[in-house]
Scaffold this motif. Structure first.
Motif, PDB file in Angstrom:
ATOM      1  N   PHE A  38       0.815  -1.213   0.000  1.00 65.01           N
ATOM      2  CA  PHE A  38       0.000   0.000   0.000  1.00 65.01           C
ATOM      3  C   PHE A  38       0.851   1.267   0.000  1.00 65.01           C
ATOM      4  O   PHE A  38       0.358   2.356   0.276  1.00 65.01           O
ATOM      5  N   GLY A  39       2.155   1.129  -0.261  1.00 69.32           N
ATOM      6  CA  GLY A  39       3.013   2.297  -0.415  1.00 69.32           C
ATOM      7  C   GLY A  39       3.974   2.583   0.721  1.00 69.32           C
ATOM      8  O   GLY A  39       4.696   3.575   0.672  1.00 69.32           O
ATOM      9  N   ALA A  40       4.002   1.737   1.749  1.00 69.82           N
ATOM     10  CA  ALA A  40       4.940   1.961   2.847  1.00 69.82           C
ATOM     11  C   ALA A  40       6.375   1.854   2.340  1.00 69.82           C
ATOM     12  O   ALA A  40       6.670   1.074   1.435  1.00 69.82           O
ATOM     13  N   ARG A  41       7.254   2.676   2.911  1.00 71.29           N
ATOM     14  CA  ARG A  41       8.664   2.690   2.536  1.00 71.29           C
ATOM     15  C   ARG A  41       9.510   2.351   3.753  1.00 71.29           C
ATOM     16  O   ARG A  41       9.195   2.780   4.858  1.00 71.29           O
ATOM     17  N   PHE A  42      10.600   1.608   3.546  1.00 70.48           N
ATOM     18  CA  PHE A  42      11.457   1.156   4.633  1.00 70.48           C
ATOM     19  C   PHE A  42      12.817   1.826   4.576  1.00 70.48           C
ATOM     20  O   PHE A  42      13.377   2.017   3.497  1.00 70.48           O
ATOM     21  N   SER A  43      13.357   2.157   5.737  1.00 70.79           N
ATOM     22  CA  SER A  43      14.726   2.659   5.855  1.00 70.79           C
ATOM     23  C   SER A  43      15.212   2.329   7.264  1.00 70.79           C
ATOM     24  O   SER A  43      14.433   1.906   8.118  1.00 70.79           O
ATOM     25  N   THR A  44      16.502   2.516   7.485  1.00 68.77           N
ATOM     26  CA  THR A  44      17.042   2.313   8.822  1.00 68.77           C
ATOM     27  C   THR A  44      17.669   3.616   9.294  1.00 68.77           C
ATOM     28  O   THR A  44      18.123   4.432   8.499  1.00 68.77           O
ATOM     29  N   LEU A  45      17.662   3.776  10.584  1.00 68.22           N
ATOM     30  CA  LEU A  45      18.273   4.936  11.216  1.00 68.22           C
ATOM     31  C   LEU A  45      18.798   4.455  12.560  1.00 68.22           C
ATOM     32  O   LEU A  45      18.018   4.233  13.488  1.00 68.22           O
ATOM     33  N   GLY A  46      20.096   4.214  12.640  1.00 71.64           N
ATOM     34  CA  GLY A  46      20.668   3.650  13.865  1.00 71.64           C
ATOM     35  C   GLY A  46      20.039   2.298  14.134  1.00 71.64           C
ATOM     36  O   GLY A  46      19.949   1.463  13.235  1.00 71.64           O
ATOM     37  N   PRO A  47      19.555   2.078  15.355  1.00 74.31           N
ATOM     38  CA  PRO A  47      18.952   0.790  15.683  1.00 74.31           C
ATOM     39  C   PRO A  47      17.486   0.657  15.245  1.00 74.31           C
ATOM     40  O   PRO A  47      16.845  -0.340  15.533  1.00 74.31           O
ATOM     41  N   MET A  48      16.972   1.658  14.526  1.00 78.71           N
ATOM     42  CA  MET A  48      15.549   1.663  14.160  1.00 78.71           C
ATOM     43  C   MET A  48      15.333   1.190  12.726  1.00 78.71           C
ATOM     44  O   MET A  48      16.100   1.537  11.831  1.00 78.71           O
ATOM     45  N   LEU A  49      14.257   0.444  12.535  1.00 79.11           N
ATOM     46  CA  LEU A  49      13.718   0.203  11.203  1.00 79.11           C
ATOM     47  C   LEU A  49      12.548   1.170  11.079  1.00 79.11           C
ATOM     48  O   LEU A  49      11.596   1.106  11.871  1.00 79.11           O
ATOM     49  N   VAL A  50      12.636   2.080  10.139  1.00 76.39           N
ATOM     50  CA  VAL A  50      11.628   3.127   9.984  1.00 76.39           C
ATOM     51  C   VAL A  50      10.739   2.788   8.803  1.00 76.39           C
ATOM     52  O   VAL A  50      11.220   2.551   7.691  1.00 76.39           O
ATOM     53  N   VAL A  51       9.432   2.748   9.051  1.00 71.47           N
ATOM     54  CA  VAL A  51       8.444   2.523   8.003  1.00 71.47           C
ATOM     55  C   VAL A  51       7.693   3.831   7.814  1.00 71.47           C
ATOM     56  O   VAL A  51       6.888   4.225   8.664  1.00 71.47           O
ATOM     57  N   GLN A  66      11.987  -2.071  17.927  1.00 73.00           N
ATOM     58  CA  GLN A  66      12.932  -1.344  17.083  1.00 73.00           C
ATOM     59  C   GLN A  66      12.303  -0.845  15.790  1.00 73.00           C
ATOM     60  O   GLN A  66      13.008  -0.419  14.881  1.00 73.00           O
ATOM     61  N   VAL A  67      10.978  -0.864  15.698  1.00 74.38           N
ATOM     62  CA  VAL A  67      10.279  -0.436  14.490  1.00 74.38           C
ATOM     63  C   VAL A  67       9.493   0.831  14.778  1.00 74.38           C
ATOM     64  O   VAL A  67       8.817   0.944  15.798  1.00 74.38           O
ATOM     65  N   VAL A  68       9.582   1.777  13.852  1.00 71.76           N
ATOM     66  CA  VAL A  68       8.813   3.017  13.924  1.00 71.76           C
ATOM     67  C   VAL A  68       7.890   3.046  12.717  1.00 71.76           C
ATOM     68  O   VAL A  68       8.339   2.913  11.580  1.00 71.76           O
ATOM     69  N   LEU A  69       6.596   3.194  12.958  1.00 72.83           N
ATOM     70  CA  LEU A  69       5.611   3.339  11.885  1.00 72.83           C
ATOM     71  C   LEU A  69       5.179   4.796  11.830  1.00 72.83           C
ATOM     72  O   LEU A  69       4.864   5.395  12.862  1.00 72.83           O
ATOM     73  N   SER A  70       5.152   5.363  10.625  1.00 74.91           N
ATOM     74  CA  SER A  70       4.756   6.764  10.479  1.00 74.91           C
ATOM     75  C   SER A  70       4.014   6.961   9.169  1.00 74.91           C
ATOM     76  O   SER A  70       4.432   6.461   8.130  1.00 74.91           O
ATOM     77  N   ARG A  71       2.933   7.708   9.219  1.00 74.29           N
ATOM     78  CA  ARG A  71       2.222   8.062   7.986  1.00 74.29           C
ATOM     79  C   ARG A  71       2.971   9.127   7.208  1.00 74.29           C
ATOM     80  O   ARG A  71       2.726   9.331   6.026  1.00 74.29           O
ATOM     81  N   LEU A  72       3.887   9.807   7.857  1.00 75.16           N
ATOM     82  CA  LEU A  72       4.641  10.896   7.225  1.00 75.16           C
ATOM     83  C   LEU A  72       5.668  10.342   6.236  1.00 75.16           C
ATOM     84  O   LEU A  72       6.089   9.199   6.351  1.00 75.16           O
ATOM     85  N   PRO A  73       6.125  11.155   5.282  1.00 70.78           N
ATOM     86  CA  PRO A  73       7.123  10.679   4.319  1.00 70.78           C
ATOM     87  C   PRO A  73       8.539  10.607   4.892  1.00 70.78           C
ATOM     88  O   PRO A  73       9.407   9.966   4.319  1.00 70.78           O
ATOM     89  N   THR A  74       8.777  11.243   6.049  1.00 68.44           N
ATOM     90  CA  THR A  74      10.099  11.242   6.660  1.00 68.44           C
ATOM     91  C   THR A  74       9.963  11.511   8.159  1.00 68.44           C
ATOM     92  O   THR A  74       8.970  12.104   8.593  1.00 68.44           O
TER      93      THR A  74
END
Length: 155
Positions: A38-51, A66-74
């Protein structure tokens, strides 16, 4: 030699924290993977997996394990602190109403808190006041987002 031992100790504690937080990380990872079509994007930032671009839920971000979910683009944004949101609701002095914090660092503080408390984190968070400016975990995350120091709550 001492620097090598410190690096080794840091690596061991990082792995231990990740394993301790795994019961929180795993369901969040599954949610992120389910949102990928549905368009989620994955990246890492230190110990976090950012969605980012997570298509469900409220605006802002949610860190668990260790996962962060956000509706924002960044997560590279400055957002109102919990103190600022509380001040706006209570019509408090303007001093706090304009306070903003870095969202990525705020969520990083929660990830670090979860790495220490593991599966106990949600209970400690709720006992401390839930999603509010009174919550010591939120105050610590805002402090860390402002200064880069003090991600652990003051008791």
């Amino acid at each position: 030699m001492a620097a090598s031992l410190r690096r080794l100790a840091r690596a061991i504690s990082g792995v231990a924290g990740a394993l301790w937080a795994l019961p929180l990380t795993a369901p969040m990872l599954v949610m992120g993977l389910m949102a990928w079509p549905f368009g989620a994007r994955f990246s890492t930032l230190g110990p976090m997996l950012v969605v980012t671009r997570f298509p469900f839920g409220p605006m802002g971000a949610l860190a668990l394990g260790q996962v962060v979910l956000s509706r924002l683009p960044t997560l590279d944004l400055r957002v109102p602190s919990y103190r600022a949101r509380d001040a706006a609701r209570r019509d408090s002095p303007a001093l706090f109403r304009t306070e903003r914090v870095h969202l990525g660092r705020h969520e990083l503080a929660h990830v670090r808190q979860a790495l220490v408390l593991g599966p106990l984190f949600p209970f400690a968070y709720l006992i401390s006041g839930g999603i509010s400016a009174r919550n010591r975990f939120e105050r610590a995350a805002d402090r860390y987002a402002r200064s880069g120091r003090g991600w652990w709550p003051e008791w």
